[in-house]
Scaffold this motif. Structure first.
Motif, short mmCIF file in Angstrom:
data_model
loop_
_atom_site.label_atom_id
_atom_site.label_comp_id
_atom_site.label_asym_id
_atom_site.label_seq_id
_atom_site.Cartn_x
_atom_site.Cartn_y
_atom_site.Cartn_z
N ASP A 353 -15.77 -13.02 -8.38
CA ASP A 353 -15.05 -13.10 -9.44
C ASP A 353 -13.77 -12.40 -9.76
OD1 ASP A 353 -17.08 -14.96 -10.05
OD2 ASP A 353 -18.06 -14.15 -11.48
N GLU A 354 -13.93 -11.12 -9.69
CA GLU A 354 -12.75 -10.27 -9.92
C GLU A 354 -11.51 -10.56 -8.90
OE1 GLU A 354 -12.02 -8.74 -12.79
OE2 GLU A 354 -10.23 -7.60 -11.89
N ARG A 357 -10.03 -13.68 -9.74
CA ARG A 357 -9.29 -13.54 -10.89
C ARG A 357 -7.85 -12.90 -10.73
NH1 ARG A 357 -13.03 -12.72 -14.59
NH2 ARG A 357 -13.38 -10.61 -13.70
N ARG A 358 -7.88 -11.87 -9.93
CA ARG A 358 -6.63 -11.16 -9.60
C ARG A 358 -5.76 -12.03 -8.70
NH1 ARG A 358 -7.35 -4.50 -9.64
NH2 ARG A 358 -9.20 -4.67 -11.13
N GLU B 23 -16.00 -21.95 -15.28
CA GLU B 23 -15.05 -21.10 -14.75
C GLU B 23 -13.60 -21.05 -15.19
OE1 GLU B 23 -17.56 -19.80 -10.64
OE2 GLU B 23 -16.07 -21.44 -10.65
N LEU B 27 -11.69 -18.43 -17.47
CA LEU B 27 -10.32 -17.66 -16.84
C LEU B 27 -9.24 -17.88 -17.80
CD1 LEU B 27 -10.83 -18.74 -13.22
CD2 LEU B 27 -10.55 -16.28 -13.83
N GLN B 30 -9.33 -15.37 -20.34
CA GLN B 30 -9.16 -13.88 -20.07
C GLN B 30 -7.82 -13.97 -19.54
OE1 GLN B 30 -12.16 -14.07 -16.76
NE2 GLN B 30 -13.45 -13.05 -18.16
#
Lengths: 486, 94
Positions: A353-354, A357-358, B23, B27, B30
């Motif tokens: 996930d991280e 995300r990045r 998700e 996102l 976030q």
């Protein structure tokens, strides 16, 4: 000889050189220590026991080689640094089965100097994190309190050194990933100047920020390790041609005539736990007692460093990680029919996930229409941050700053809130933006938590020798925090 | 700058990452949070400031231009998820 694992790198090296212990004994001592502690800590994701013992036996037959500074010394290596014939996974499903056919430059240097790679250390997936919670192979625990995180992303390396599983470890520091876990686990961590150590074979996260660094239990051991891994490498075009200094020489003395700056924007940032301030201030007092002149300095753009960093680092990550597409190496999704599906499904299933995300955040800030507003703006602020450092280091010989606003926190505390995690990096990311060196040393144990608190010494480009000298002198003056009870 | 669900999905497409609906919604929230925090950069006057893209600002070091064998085919195919012993194999494109 009992409890060999408790020796420092220098002590073990000298014992080996004088044939007071054999390489096999030393390697066995590390393996035994790993066997008794790793299940609890999960600091090593691969233990090269068989290979290390085979190597040890060969070295014992050949006998000591005094010109090799790390002859027979077991060293652990972060899992994003390529090791020939040993898994190198970045602790990601994407590279879970990846075994490089070449060594990173720093691993070549370890081997040239006679070191033995004892294992690969756990980390946040692709080095993206500050807690070693995002590893595909599970969370690493802090040896001082296994309910707490060890810091990150090089948490496995810090823990491996703090728990005496090895005599030193390599890590990478893109935004504090060596200094912060060193601080939280109570060991010494060195982030060299950008260009001092080749990045060849260190799997890239953010290429303008990444730097290979190291962990050891003392500043002297750190200096020995840095001397071994620094150097010019034509396979990294950003590598400096400046000569390597004899970092391990001339470490003793006091701090008379050394001017140490305390950046107000670090110390007066607010949000620093009082137990962190308490221990860090003891380090300042120790520096003063050693004869250093302590002055306040202004670095007005430091409060912007997290915002600039979390635009630049994800932007670079989004391009660096585009090579993981399921075609040539790494995870490949099954049941796909088109090439496009292969890319998309392999990346969607292969990254955690991280990382996703990045990559997406980085893609966004680089995308048409947003590039100037985010990436260019952040790069301009990066220049201002660098100028702050240059101005401060013109007035002072080095800077002294906190590393983390708090000691190690509970596992899971910030999961689900990425921004909160990012804000924890406030005292570390600016150094990477400026490309300068830093050395983290333990300052004490927090009065409330009993957990290690570190401070960092930050210096001019390629001034590692003076930084290590100052760090060594401070280390001698600050009472030892001891070792975690395991 | 507000970020919509469509923006998230578009960025996913560009990144070759496909978040599911849940998700994507997470996102979006976030990213709004993170990008909102980035807004503070706008308060700084950066007029005339040259962006710093790398701390290494000198010319990149260049090595002598010589032929060198760095790796062989077997090594390069060693980690491939599918290959023909000569080439990487991927789904048919034409």
């Amino acid at each position: 000889m009992s409890e060999l694992y408790k020796k420092s790198l220098k002590q073990i090296r000298d014992l080996l050189a004088n044939r007071e212990v054999s390489v096999t004994e030393v390697v066995r001592a590390c393996i035994e220590r790993i066997n008794t502690t790793n299940k609890q800590l999960n600091s090593l994701v691969y233990v090269a026991a068989e290979q290390a013992l085979e190597q040890a036996e060969k070295m014992d037959k050949e006998g000591p080689q005094p010109d090799r500074a790390l002859w027979g010394v077991p060293i652990a290596v972060k899992d994003c640094i390529c090791t020939k014939d040993l898994p190198t996974t970045c602790c990601s499903r994407m590279l879970a089965d990846f075994v490089p056919f070449y060594d990173a430059y720093v691993v070549e240097r370890l081997k040239v100097n006679g070191a033995i790679v004892i294992g690969k250390t756990n980390m946040d997936e692709f080095a993206m994190g500050s807690s070693t919670e995002s590893s595909y192979f599970g969370i690493t625990k802090n040896p001082w309190n296994t309910k707490l995180i060890p810091g990150g992303s090089s948490g496995g390396s810090a823990v491996s050194v703090a728990a005496a599983q090895c005599f030193g470890a390599l890590g990478t520091d893109t935004g504090g990933s060596v200094r912060q876990p060193a601080s939280m686990c109570g060991c010494v961590g060195v982030k060299p100047t950008y260009g001092r150590v080749s990045r060849f074979g260190a799997i890239g996260f953010a290429s303008s920020l990444d730097q290979v660094g190291l962990f050891a239990s003392t500043t002297e051991d750190s200096a020995i390790l840095l001397e071994a891994i620094a150097g010019l490498d034509e396979r990294d075009s950003t590598c400096s041609t400046r000569p390597i200094e004899a970092y391990s020489q001339g470490l003793t003395g006091d701090l008379k005539g050394v001017k140490i700056g305390l950046p107000k924007e670090f110390w007066q940032a607010g949000g620093i736990a009082s137990e962190v301030l308490g221990e860090a201030e003891k380090a300042i007092d120790a520096a003063r007692a050693l004869g250093a002149e302590i002055v306040d300095v202004d670095m007005p753009h430091i409060p912007l460093s997290v915002a600039a960093y979390y635009i630049i680092a994800p932007a670079e990550a989004s391009t660096n990680l585009s090579k993981f597409d399921g075609a040539r190496y790494g995870f490949r999704a099954e049941g796909v029919e088109t090439l496009d599906e292969l890319y998309e499904q392999s990346r969607t299933q292969g990254f955690g996930d991280e990382v996703k995300r990045r990559i997406m955040l980085g893609t966004y800030v680089l995308s048409s229409g947003y590039y100037d507003a985010y990436y260019k703006k952040a790069s301009q602020v990066r220049r201002l941050i660098q100028q702050d450092y240059l101005a401060a280091l013109q007035k002072c010989d080095l800077l002294l700053a906190p590393i983390s606003p708090v000691t190690a926190w509970e596992i899971g505390k910030h999961s689900g809130d990425p921004l909160k995690n990012y804000l924890m990096d406030i005292f570390t990311v600016s150094l990477n933006l400026a490309g300068l060196p830093g050395v983290a040393i333990p300052a004490g144990l927090g009065v409330e938590s009993g957990m290690p608190v570190g401070v960092q010494l930050l210096g001019r480009a390629f001034d590692e020798h003076n930084l290590l000298k100052a760090a060594h002198r401070l280390e001698q003056a600050i009472p030892s925090i001891g070792s975690p009870k395991l | 700058m507000a970020i919509s669900l469509d923006d998230v999905l578009h960025v996913g497409e560009l990144s070759k990452i496909r978040p599911n609906q849940e998700e994507a919604a997470c996102l979006q929230a976030q990213f709004a949070d993170i990008l909102g925090y980035m807004e503070r950069l706008n308060a700084v006057d950066t007029g005339g400031v040259e962006p710093l893209y790398s701390p290494h600002e000198g010319l990149p070091a260049v090595r002598e231009d010589r032929v060198a064998k760095t790796c062989n085919r077997t090594e390069l195919l060693m980690n491939s998820p599918a290959d023909s012993e000569e080439f990487f194999v991927v789904p048919r494109v034409i």
